[in-house]
Write an enzyme that holds these catalytic residues in place. Structure first.
Site, short mmCIF file in Angstrom:
data_model
loop_
_atom_site.label_atom_id
_atom_site.label_comp_id
_atom_site.label_asym_id
_atom_site.label_seq_id
_atom_site.Cartn_x
_atom_site.Cartn_y
_atom_site.Cartn_z
N HIS A 26 38.60 49.70 43.17
CA HIS A 26 38.51 48.44 42.42
C HIS A 26 39.83 48.14 41.70
O HIS A 26 40.39 47.04 41.83
CB HIS A 26 37.36 48.53 41.42
CG HIS A 26 37.16 47.30 40.60
ND1 HIS A 26 36.28 46.30 40.97
CD2 HIS A 26 37.72 46.89 39.44
CE1 HIS A 26 36.32 45.33 40.07
NE2 HIS A 26 37.18 45.68 39.11
N GLU A 27 40.32 49.12 40.95
CA GLU A 27 41.56 48.90 40.19
C GLU A 27 42.77 48.78 41.10
O GLU A 27 43.74 48.09 40.77
CB GLU A 27 41.76 50.04 39.19
CG GLU A 27 40.65 50.19 38.16
CD GLU A 27 40.42 48.93 37.35
OE1 GLU A 27 41.37 48.12 37.19
OE2 GLU A 27 39.28 48.71 36.90
N HIS A 30 43.27 45.12 41.87
CA HIS A 30 44.01 44.43 40.81
C HIS A 30 45.50 44.78 40.86
O HIS A 30 46.37 43.91 40.75
CB HIS A 30 43.45 44.82 39.44
CG HIS A 30 42.04 44.39 39.21
ND1 HIS A 30 41.60 43.11 39.41
CD2 HIS A 30 40.97 45.09 38.74
CE1 HIS A 30 40.32 43.02 39.08
NE2 HIS A 30 39.92 44.21 38.69
#
Length: 297
Positions: A26-27, A30
């Site tokens: 997920h990170e 980003h």
């Protein structure tokens, strides 16, 4: 008690590992989009502060933090709590267009979706369909298959001339023939029979596939382990009675607790036999015999 504690800790460990992978992916979404958009990434952290360990590489600090339930990417000009001081520099998050900022925020969930899709594709490619190496069947009572003459233990060799080697192929072939009907070639005892199934566009034929008698695990210290049964062995008869399904085999064994029976099986095409005495167990108020095996998965 100790075993329960160990099992709990192992479960927690697996949970944290799985959570860590999901958070990292997920990170990473980003992080990659922010980098691509020219936004300075100040910190990439697995877990929440305080920091446990970390290192600096270029403009970004990479670290693992003590609170394991999440993670974060700290970009210039953006704070999780309150407002981060900004200078209007071109590498800061607020300096970018609305579209870029939305892309950075949406990249995390999108990365999780792509990761899940990739994992599914890999698992599907490696393991394929959930199937059994069995085409032995039994008809449901009062079903179309029973009315057509299909019997318990029949082994389907082909459907409409197309050979079937496992449960998946059999089910696909039966589904394909629902609207026009199908002709099954089955092996019954020592003979070959043809079963004609009528069209059944609004119903199913009522056929259940029988789990094969292939051993998955022989538990240590059990009668099965004592006679050398192992993974992949195919049990063919119990005390002289041929068996084509796990259910039939289990019923014959369970009916003979603490009695010596002759077990027959095949291993790599070689026929083997041995006398075995099933352990006596209580199933409610009924005595049953078990030999300590589970089916092949």
């Amino acid at each position: 008690m100790l075993a329960s504690v160990i099992d709990f800790l192992v479960t927690v460990g697996y949970f944290l590992i799985a959570l860590g992978v999901l958070v990292f992916v997920h990170e990473l979404g980003h992080f990659l989009v922010a980098k691509r958009a020219g936004i300075r990434v100040e910190r990439f952290s697995l877990g929440y502060p305080p920091k446990m360990i970390g290192f600096q590489w270029g403009e970004t600090e990479y670290c693992i933090s003590w609170v394991p339930f999440g993670g974060y990417v700290k970009v210039a000009g953006m704070a999780d709590v309150g407002e981060d001081e900004t200078m209007g520099a071109p590498w800061e998050f607020p300096s970018k267009s609305v579209g870029i900022r939305m892309a950075v925020i949406a990249a995390g969930p999108l990365m999780n979706f792509l990761f899940a899709f990739a994992v599914f594709a890999v698992v599907y490619g490696v393991y394929g369909h959930d199937t059994m190496a069995s085409t032995a069947v039994t008809p449901i009572e009062d079903s179309m298959a029973a009315a057509a003459g299909l019997e318990h233990g029949d082994v389907v060799l082909d459907v409409d001339g197309t050979e079937v080697d496992n449960s998946y192929e059999l089910l696909r072939a039966l589904e394909a023939g629902l609207e026009k009907g199908s002709v099954l070639t089955v092996q019954r005892a020592a003979g070959i029979r043809r079963i004609e199934l009528p069209a059944a566009s609004d119903a199913a034929y009522g056929i259940r596939i029988l789990r094969p008698t292939t051993v998955g695990i022989a538990d240590p210290g059990t009668p099965a382990a004592g006679i050398g049964l192992g993974r992949g062995d195919h049990i063919t008869a119990v005390d002289g009675t041929p068996v084509v399904s796990w259910y039939d085999m289990r019923m014959l064994i369970s009916a003979r607790p603490a009695e010596s029976i002759l077990l027959s099986w095949e291993r790599d095409g070689v026929a083997m036999t041995a006398d075995i005495i099933p352990e006596e167990r209580m199933d409610g108020d009924k005595r049953i015999g078990v030999i300590g095996i589970s089916p092949f998965e």
